[in-house]
Design a protein around this motif. Structure first.
Motif, PDB file in Angstrom:
ATOM      1  N   PHE A 180       0.850  -1.186   0.000  1.00 49.70           N
ATOM      2  CA  PHE A 180       0.000   0.000   0.000  1.00 49.70           C
ATOM      3  C   PHE A 180       0.892   1.243   0.000  1.00 49.70           C
ATOM      4  O   PHE A 180       1.638   1.480   0.942  1.00 49.70           O
ATOM      5  CB  PHE A 180      -0.886   0.018   1.241  1.00 49.70           C
ATOM      6  CG  PHE A 180      -2.091  -0.864   1.166  1.00 49.70           C
ATOM      7  CD1 PHE A 180      -3.252  -0.510   1.832  1.00 49.70           C
ATOM      8  CD2 PHE A 180      -2.095  -2.034   0.422  1.00 49.70           C
ATOM      9  CE1 PHE A 180      -4.384  -1.311   1.767  1.00 49.70           C
ATOM     10  CE2 PHE A 180      -3.211  -2.846   0.352  1.00 49.70           C
ATOM     11  CZ  PHE A 180      -4.369  -2.495   1.025  1.00 49.70           C
ATOM     12  N   SER A 181       0.808   2.034  -1.056  1.00 53.44           N
ATOM     13  CA  SER A 181       1.633   3.237  -1.185  1.00 53.44           C
ATOM     14  C   SER A 181       0.765   4.468  -1.368  1.00 53.44           C
ATOM     15  O   SER A 181      -0.258   4.415  -2.045  1.00 53.44           O
ATOM     16  CB  SER A 181       2.571   3.095  -2.392  1.00 53.44           C
ATOM     17  OG  SER A 181       3.220   4.311  -2.670  1.00 53.44           O
ATOM     18  N   THR A 182       1.204   5.579  -0.781  1.00 58.77           N
ATOM     19  CA  THR A 182       0.459   6.836  -0.924  1.00 58.77           C
ATOM     20  C   THR A 182       1.307   7.937  -1.544  1.00 58.77           C
ATOM     21  O   THR A 182       1.009   9.111  -1.378  1.00 58.77           O
ATOM     22  CB  THR A 182      -0.042   7.337   0.443  1.00 58.77           C
ATOM     23  OG1 THR A 182       1.094   7.568   1.284  1.00 58.77           O
ATOM     24  CG2 THR A 182      -0.957   6.336   1.100  1.00 58.77           C
ATOM     25  N   THR A 183       2.354   7.545  -2.266  1.00 60.03           N
ATOM     26  CA  THR A 183       3.284   8.542  -2.790  1.00 60.03           C
ATOM     27  C   THR A 183       2.591   9.603  -3.622  1.00 60.03           C
ATOM     28  O   THR A 183       2.806  10.795  -3.434  1.00 60.03           O
ATOM     29  CB  THR A 183       4.367   7.859  -3.648  1.00 60.03           C
ATOM     30  OG1 THR A 183       5.067   6.922  -2.838  1.00 60.03           O
ATOM     31  CG2 THR A 183       5.354   8.888  -4.181  1.00 60.03           C
ATOM     32  N   VAL A 184       1.784   9.193  -4.566  1.00 57.27           N
ATOM     33  CA  VAL A 184       1.186  10.154  -5.499  1.00 57.27           C
ATOM     34  C   VAL A 184      -0.011  10.865  -4.878  1.00 57.27           C
ATOM     35  O   VAL A 184      -0.140  12.076  -4.968  1.00 57.27           O
ATOM     36  CB  VAL A 184       0.786   9.457  -6.812  1.00 57.27           C
ATOM     37  CG1 VAL A 184       0.097  10.448  -7.749  1.00 57.27           C
ATOM     38  CG2 VAL A 184       2.017   8.859  -7.497  1.00 57.27           C
ATOM     39  N   SER A 185      -0.888  10.114  -4.229  1.00 52.42           N
ATOM     40  CA  SER A 185      -2.100  10.721  -3.678  1.00 52.42           C
ATOM     41  C   SER A 185      -1.806  11.602  -2.473  1.00 52.42           C
ATOM     42  O   SER A 185      -2.520  12.563  -2.211  1.00 52.42           O
ATOM     43  CB  SER A 185      -3.093   9.634  -3.269  1.00 52.42           C
ATOM     44  OG  SER A 185      -2.624   8.942  -2.124  1.00 52.42           O
ATOM     45  N   GLY A 186      -0.757  11.238  -1.715  1.00 54.84           N
ATOM     46  CA  GLY A 186      -0.458  11.994  -0.512  1.00 54.84           C
ATOM     47  C   GLY A 186      -1.403  11.687   0.637  1.00 54.84           C
ATOM     48  O   GLY A 186      -1.362  12.342   1.678  1.00 54.84           O
ATOM     49  N   ALA A 187      -2.252  10.668   0.477  1.00 56.52           N
ATOM     50  CA  ALA A 187      -3.173  10.290   1.550  1.00 56.52           C
ATOM     51  C   ALA A 187      -2.376   9.778   2.746  1.00 56.52           C
ATOM     52  O   ALA A 187      -1.343   9.140   2.579  1.00 56.52           O
ATOM     53  CB  ALA A 187      -4.135   9.206   1.057  1.00 56.52           C
ATOM     54  N   PRO A 188      -2.830  10.041   3.958  1.00 49.85           N
ATOM     55  CA  PRO A 188      -2.083   9.609   5.145  1.00 49.85           C
ATOM     56  C   PRO A 188      -2.164   8.107   5.374  1.00 49.85           C
ATOM     57  O   PRO A 188      -3.107   7.446   4.924  1.00 49.85           O
ATOM     58  CB  PRO A 188      -2.768  10.377   6.280  1.00 49.85           C
ATOM     59  CG  PRO A 188      -4.172  10.579   5.796  1.00 49.85           C
ATOM     60  CD  PRO A 188      -4.043  10.804   4.307  1.00 49.85           C
TER      61      PRO A 188
END
Length: 337
Positions: free
Chosen positions: A253-261
């Motif tokens: 699970f990655s949030t790099t692009v969305s910036g979601a916490p």
């Protein structure tokens, strides 16, 4: 509450010699040079509670929710869920991310980095190790390098005031987060395509962590997920190709692009983990502090590792907090049992 730290008290990292990633739009593409298939899905489609939040690009359809939630295994028969941060818990990627940041910075600001001597480059890369605790997402390495290069801030300044420096200079230098994320990722892609072994080499593994993680992955009673701000395709390469830890793409699970916490990812994970003990392992204290503030995440057992990119002061703060367990490698290994 935030900790005030000094460069002299930073953590010393000793090493031996986050697919269901989320991006701005769904795409599937094969990267034949390392035989990895990457599935990129917008994190806001994975978390229905975000579908109407600021910045959401489209509403979540029923089909999208079903497809994405299928990535989270039904854990009714498992007794534990182990969510692991990647950088700073499993992998010491500081040398590689600093070098990737250097390559991207030279390309973006040739007038700033032109004529830098090897001695100055070595000094800057050494200072990047000092300030690594503040990095949330890889693109921030570029801003850090330029601030240090132009002597606009000292390592101590950055350690204590990064939350102010980052938005200030993103605005001053007219930088866009999405563009910076793409630039940093493209720099890594180019390095991988041109010199795969050379890209792998600077990444190191914390002693005992690979064996412990493999034990957890092999344990039928434990479901293991990676929860990271690193782009998923790079996390997958390092886990599967270098560390030998078999990790399916949908478990990263990655949030790099969305910036979601990460708190949003933990909420998504716990939806499919009824009855299971929930464990979240981090090296970044500020992330755990955000979890503590979320009543919906009260069921998670929280752990700060005593290695990685945290400081002495942060470890002391965690040790004094009733909600956080400060653990070493022996305690980490027991989580897989």
């Amino acid at each position: 509450m935030p900790c005030t730290v000094s460069a002299a008290s930073r953590a010393v990292c000793v090493v031996s010699p986050k697919a269901c990633p989320f991006a701005e739009r769904p795409v599937v593409r094969a990267r034949s040079h390392f035989q990895l298939r990457e599935v990129v899905v917008d994190f806001r489609l994975a978390c229905p509670s975000l579908k109407n939040s600021k910045g959401a690009r489209r509403k979540t359809s029923h089909a999208s929710r079903v497809t994405t939630r299928a990535a989270v295994t039904n854990m009714s028969t498992s007794r534990s869920l182990l969510a692991l941060d990647f950088d700073g818990v499993i992998c010491d990627s500081c040398p590689e991310s600093s070098l990737s940041g250097w390559k991207a910075s030279v390309d973006l600001w040739p007038e700033v980095f032109e004529g830098v001597t090897q001695e100055e480059k070595d000094r800057l890369l050494s200072e990047m190790r000092i300030v690594r605790p503040v990095v949330e997402t890889g693109y921030e390495n570029l801003i850090l390098l330029r601030l240090l290069k132009e002597k606009l801030a000292s390592p101590d300044d950055l350690l204590n005031n990064w939350d102010t420096f980052l938005p200030e200079y993103m605005s001053k230098w007219q930088l866009d987060r999405a563009d910076m994320v793409e630039r940093f990722g493209n720099t890594r892609d180019k390095w991988i395509a041109e010199d795969f072994e050379g890209w792998l080499a600077p990444n190191e593994w914390y002693p005992g962590v690979i064996d412990a993680t493999n034990a957890a992955v092999s344990n039928r009673d434990c479901e293991v997920y990676i929860v990271t701000t690193k782009q998923a395709r790079f996390t997958s390469i390092l886990l599967n190709k270098m560390a030998g830890i078999p990790m399916a793409d949908e478990r990263i699970f990655s949030t790099t692009v969305s910036g979601a916490p990460k708190t949003d990812m933990l909420k998504t994970l716990q939806e499919g983990a009824s009855g299971a003990a929930l464990h979240f392992v981090e090296d970044k204290l500020s992330t755990l502090q955000k979890v503590i503030k979320e009543p919906a995440l009260d069921d998670w057992n929280l752990y700060l590792v005593d290695w990685g990119y945290n400081t002495v002061e942060e470890r002391e703060w965690a040790a004094a907090n009733d909600r956080i367990n400060l653990i070493g490698i022996d305690e980490f290994a027991k989580l897989a049992l």
